[in-house]
Design a protein around this motif. Sequence first.
Motif, PDB file in Angstrom:
ATOM      1  N   GLU A 176       1.953  11.643   2.032  1.00 42.37           N
ATOM      2  CA  GLU A 176       1.778  10.190   2.043  1.00 42.37           C
ATOM      3  C   GLU A 176       2.066   9.629   0.651  1.00 42.37           C
ATOM      4  O   GLU A 176       1.420  10.036  -0.320  1.00 42.37           O
ATOM      5  N   ILE A 177       2.995   8.725   0.590  1.00 40.72           N
ATOM      6  CA  ILE A 177       3.376   8.158  -0.707  1.00 40.72           C
ATOM      7  C   ILE A 177       2.243   7.267  -1.210  1.00 40.72           C
ATOM      8  O   ILE A 177       1.850   6.323  -0.516  1.00 40.72           O
ATOM      9  N   PRO A 178       1.698   7.588  -2.400  1.00 42.97           N
ATOM     10  CA  PRO A 178       0.596   6.741  -2.872  1.00 42.97           C
ATOM     11  C   PRO A 178       1.098   5.354  -3.284  1.00 42.97           C
ATOM     12  O   PRO A 178       2.263   5.186  -3.632  1.00 42.97           O
ATOM     13  N   MET A 179       0.185   4.382  -3.246  1.00 43.88           N
ATOM     14  CA  MET A 179       0.529   3.028  -3.708  1.00 43.88           C
ATOM     15  C   MET A 179       0.543   3.015  -5.219  1.00 43.88           C
ATOM     16  O   MET A 179      -0.110   3.834  -5.862  1.00 43.88           O
ATOM     17  N   GLU A 180       1.276   2.090  -5.775  1.00 49.77           N
ATOM     18  CA  GLU A 180       1.087   1.830  -7.202  1.00 49.77           C
ATOM     19  C   GLU A 180       1.111   0.325  -7.417  1.00 49.77           C
ATOM     20  O   GLU A 180       1.510  -0.434  -6.530  1.00 49.77           O
ATOM     21  N   LYS A 181       0.670  -0.068  -8.574  1.00 46.97           N
ATOM     22  CA  LYS A 181       0.610  -1.498  -8.879  1.00 46.97           C
ATOM     23  C   LYS A 181       1.995  -2.107  -8.689  1.00 46.97           C
ATOM     24  O   LYS A 181       2.973  -1.624  -9.243  1.00 46.97           O
ATOM     25  N   GLY A 182       2.087  -3.130  -7.863  1.00 45.96           N
ATOM     26  CA  GLY A 182       3.376  -3.771  -7.647  1.00 45.96           C
ATOM     27  C   GLY A 182       4.195  -3.126  -6.536  1.00 45.96           C
ATOM     28  O   GLY A 182       5.242  -3.652  -6.151  1.00 45.96           O
ATOM     29  N   ARG A 183       3.752  -1.961  -6.021  1.00 51.18           N
ATOM     30  CA  ARG A 183       4.443  -1.352  -4.870  1.00 51.18           C
ATOM     31  C   ARG A 183       3.392  -0.804  -3.912  1.00 51.18           C
ATOM     32  O   ARG A 183       2.867   0.273  -4.086  1.00 51.18           O
ATOM     33  N   LEU A 184       3.094  -1.600  -2.884  1.00 51.87           N
ATOM     34  CA  LEU A 184       2.017  -1.223  -1.972  1.00 51.87           C
ATOM     35  C   LEU A 184       2.559  -0.586  -0.694  1.00 51.87           C
ATOM     36  O   LEU A 184       1.795  -0.273   0.222  1.00 51.87           O
ATOM     37  N   ILE A 185       3.879  -0.422  -0.631  1.00 52.19           N
ATOM     38  CA  ILE A 185       4.498   0.209   0.550  1.00 52.19           C
ATOM     39  C   ILE A 185       5.480   1.275   0.069  1.00 52.19           C
ATOM     40  O   ILE A 185       5.676   1.443  -1.129  1.00 52.19           O
ATOM     41  N   MET A 186       6.112   1.995   1.014  1.00 50.94           N
ATOM     42  CA  MET A 186       7.044   3.057   0.599  1.00 50.94           C
ATOM     43  C   MET A 186       8.335   2.469   0.026  1.00 50.94           C
ATOM     44  O   MET A 186       8.682   1.329   0.298  1.00 50.94           O
ATOM     45  N   SER A 187       9.004   3.261  -0.794  1.00 43.75           N
ATOM     46  CA  SER A 187      10.341   2.879  -1.253  1.00 43.75           C
ATOM     47  C   SER A 187      11.260   4.058  -0.940  1.00 43.75           C
ATOM     48  O   SER A 187      10.799   5.199  -0.844  1.00 43.75           O
ATOM     49  N   PRO A 188      12.575   3.797  -0.775  1.00 43.09           N
ATOM     50  CA  PRO A 188      13.499   4.888  -0.436  1.00 43.09           C
ATOM     51  C   PRO A 188      13.435   6.040  -1.443  1.00 43.09           C
ATOM     52  O   PRO A 188      13.431   7.208  -1.032  1.00 43.09           O
ATOM     53  N   ASP A 189      13.330   5.720  -2.723  1.00 44.04           N
ATOM     54  CA  ASP A 189      13.284   6.783  -3.736  1.00 44.04           C
ATOM     55  C   ASP A 189      12.088   7.694  -3.546  1.00 44.04           C
ATOM     56  O   ASP A 189      12.191   8.918  -3.643  1.00 44.04           O
ATOM     57  N   GLU A 190      10.928   7.072  -3.309  1.00 47.83           N
ATOM     58  CA  GLU A 190       9.711   7.859  -3.123  1.00 47.83           C
ATOM     59  C   GLU A 190       9.801   8.725  -1.869  1.00 47.83           C
ATOM     60  O   GLU A 190       9.239   9.821  -1.821  1.00 47.83           O
ATOM     61  N   VAL A 191      10.493   8.226  -0.852  1.00 47.02           N
ATOM     62  CA  VAL A 191      10.681   9.015   0.376  1.00 47.02           C
ATOM     63  C   VAL A 191      11.508  10.259   0.058  1.00 47.02           C
ATOM     64  O   VAL A 191      11.119  11.389   0.378  1.00 47.02           O
ATOM     65  N   LEU A 192      12.649  10.032  -0.608  1.00 42.30           N
ATOM     66  CA  LEU A 192      13.573  11.151  -0.885  1.00 42.30           C
ATOM     67  C   LEU A 192      12.905  12.254  -1.698  1.00 42.30           C
ATOM     68  O   LEU A 192      13.147  13.438  -1.464  1.00 42.30           O
ATOM     69  N   LYS A 193      12.042  11.846  -2.639  1.00 45.02           N
ATOM     70  CA  LYS A 193      11.358  12.832  -3.483  1.00 45.02           C
ATOM     71  C   LYS A 193      10.555  13.838  -2.666  1.00 45.02           C
ATOM     72  O   LYS A 193      10.240  14.925  -3.127  1.00 45.02           O
TER      73      LYS A 193
END
Length: 465
Positions: A176-193
Amino acid sequence: MSLHEKEKIMDEITDDIYASNDVSQRLPKYRIPDSEHEARNIYQIISDELMLDGNAKQNLATFCQTWADEEIHKLMDQCLDKNMIDKDEYPQTAEIEERCVHIIADLWNSPEAENTIGCSTTGSSEAAMLGGLAMKFRWREKIGEGWEKRKPNIVTGPVQICWHKFARYFDVEIREIPMEKGRLIMSPDEVLKRCDENTIGVVVTLGVTFTCQYEPVEAVCVALDQLKKDTGLDIPVHVDAASGGFVAPFMDPDLKWDFRLPRVKSINASGHKYGLSPLGVGWAIWRDKDELPEDLIFNVNYLGGKMPTFALNFSRPGGQIIAQYYNLLRLGREGYERIHEACYKSAKYICKELKKLDLFDILYNGERSEGLPAVCWTIKEGVDPGFSLFDLSDKIRSRGWQIAAYSLPDDMTDTVVMRILVRHGFSMDMAELLVEDIKRCIKHFKKHPVSVSLDEEEGGGYSHS
Ligand SMILES: *Cc1c(COP(=O)(O)O)cnc(C)c1O
């Protein structure tokens, strides 16, 4: 019957409910009573107990429908005795379920050439289990011999609890991709990682539980297409459109999140959320029957006929499905659009009024191209308004409003937010009353501040339904 017995019966007939023997004394609560009781008396007792529940319409924490028109009540009553699994006995109910599957697949732009298939479920949770299982079985087929020695995984953004359940119950690792400040949903980069050869699929949520935002389905698919070009890894996407599946097609038809994207292999949605049907119905649809491994389908012959079934349940009520069909026919695209439009309008209004108070940061403002008709906010950084959002949630409940306050998941657990879902049946008039009540609470806290540090706070008792 002797005369004096007749009189006894007369007595019972004219008895005032609350003076009757049944109601004027305590009945056992945790064991079955020895004797029978009068139906109307017991009805009254239970009906009175139910008053202690929150008022469903004022429950702004839930995504689920809390209002249904009279015709739905009638149809539900008419279907009370129909079992969805008995497709041979209730062929017309089965036919109507099938029609719904086709209508919904079409709504989600299923390509004509594909053999799209799907089924109804009890909700998105069951649909998610089925979608997840199909991905796991497909992965096993793909790996072939030796799959037992590997540990399959799914990659997700901040997901609803059902995906944690799926992972645990069916022995799949959840990344599960954790949230970070300013990004509360998944991003393509985080998925690929997080993707590798044991990734059975990526789950993208259209209407994230915590903030109500849409995750970027198309961008994630583009990134996964590139991954395939670069590495050969071909990872399917399942869209958890529990809420968004019945919102986006009407409110943002150009948003590509569905079967228009070839990588999207399956989608689930809750009919009982923005599908506007009563509690107890969800939908799972696969782009092509090849995406649904044969091994998962059981053929049952003891109901007469040979019926393929793919479900976790056996018996289950049929009324919700009939009500779903009613809604689809009764409302059409136009009706859904107008209802949701009214919800977005109320959400925007609430958002605007909250902003004016100058105490809150709006995390999601109910923009129709970005998410559901909802508002999500937190207390402005550096501002001490004399109360926490848990206090506000508690205080506003004194007027019957139920508004969830909760801390975000990893890595934002220090951030407490509040969220309001605007649904069918919540009028602009109610929105105004709600805003007035929020202002009244804040005024109260000004006079009687509650000093709290974050560490002392406890989570509210809300579930993310
Ligand atoms: C509500 C929800 C679920 C669970 O759906 P049920 O119909 O309540 O079982 C799953 N995922 C998301 C994103 C949801 O909002």
